[in-house]
Scaffold this active site. Structure first.
Site, mmCIF file in Angstrom:
data_model
loop_
_atom_site.group_PDB
_atom_site.id
_atom_site.type_symbol
_atom_site.label_atom_id
_atom_site.label_comp_id
_atom_site.label_asym_id
_atom_site.label_seq_id
_atom_site.Cartn_x
_atom_site.Cartn_y
_atom_site.Cartn_z
ATOM 1 N N GLU A 69 -31.364 -5.277 -40.766
ATOM 2 C CA GLU A 69 -32.220 -5.295 -41.955
ATOM 3 C C GLU A 69 -33.615 -4.786 -41.613
ATOM 4 O O GLU A 69 -34.188 -3.986 -42.363
ATOM 5 C CB GLU A 69 -32.314 -6.706 -42.536
ATOM 6 C CG GLU A 69 -31.073 -7.151 -43.260
ATOM 7 C CD GLU A 69 -31.175 -8.594 -43.725
ATOM 8 O OE1 GLU A 69 -32.311 -9.124 -43.835
ATOM 9 O OE2 GLU A 69 -30.120 -9.196 -43.981
ATOM 10 N N SER A 115 -33.423 -14.356 -47.209
ATOM 11 C CA SER A 115 -32.380 -13.932 -48.136
ATOM 12 C C SER A 115 -31.062 -14.534 -47.681
ATOM 13 O O SER A 115 -30.701 -14.462 -46.527
ATOM 14 C CB SER A 115 -32.294 -12.405 -48.198
ATOM 15 O OG SER A 115 -31.997 -11.870 -46.936
ATOM 16 N N GLU A 151 -28.700 -4.920 -50.823
ATOM 17 C CA GLU A 151 -27.974 -5.859 -49.965
ATOM 18 C C GLU A 151 -27.523 -5.045 -48.765
ATOM 19 O O GLU A 151 -26.815 -4.042 -48.921
ATOM 20 C CB GLU A 151 -26.781 -6.442 -50.720
ATOM 21 C CG GLU A 151 -26.103 -7.571 -50.011
ATOM 22 C CD GLU A 151 -26.962 -8.821 -49.885
ATOM 23 O OE1 GLU A 151 -26.759 -9.549 -48.898
ATOM 24 O OE2 GLU A 151 -27.839 -9.076 -50.744
#
Length: 140
Positions: free
Chosen positions: A11, A31, A54
């Site tokens: 990420e 998250s 996502e």
């Protein structure tokens, strides 16, 4: 390395790449864990387009997302005014992006992305960020 640590690293890698491509970008804090609200992993925008993303990574095995995970992303995106995207990255490959509606839905209502699907049908990073588009073999 645990899958959570690897996912967090991926990420951050995506956030840095989007930043370098000229997007204002942030990784959503906690998250998927420390809140009851479902939040996307990454929010990114360049003044013209805004994404709720996502992000998923795999060594090469298919990537699965729950139906609830995808529905929450779409719901958040609509309310926020962003485009929902699923970003996938397989080891030794770049990031590829999908609209949730373009993902394969399993009999159980979950979503799946195989490596070969990502490479053949996913939107590559340059195209996603407004750079040159990917030329696909055998495509029109």
């Amino acid at each position: 390395m645990s899958s959570n640590r690897k996912g967090d690293r991926r990420e951050r890698e995506l956030v840095n790449a989007l930043d370098e491509a000229g997007f204002a970008v942030m990784r959503a804090p906690a998250s998927g864990s420390a809140t009851t609200r479902e939040l996307p992993d990454v929010l990114a925008g360049n003044g013209e387009v805004f994404y709720a993303i996502e992000a998923k990574a795999s060594s090469g095995r298919p990537i699965y997302l729950s139906g609830e995970e995808v529905e929450a992303l779409v719901y958040f995106s609509r309310n926020f005014g962003a485009k929902a995207r699923i970003a996938v990255r397989f080891d030794r490959e770049d990031w590829y992006f999908f609209h949730p509606g373009d993902l394969y839905v399993t009999d159980g209502g979950n979503y799946r992305v195989k490596k070969e699907t990502a490479l053949a049908e996913g939107e590559d990073f340059e195209s996603f960020t407004g750079g040159p588009t990917q030329t696909k073999l055998g495509g029109d």
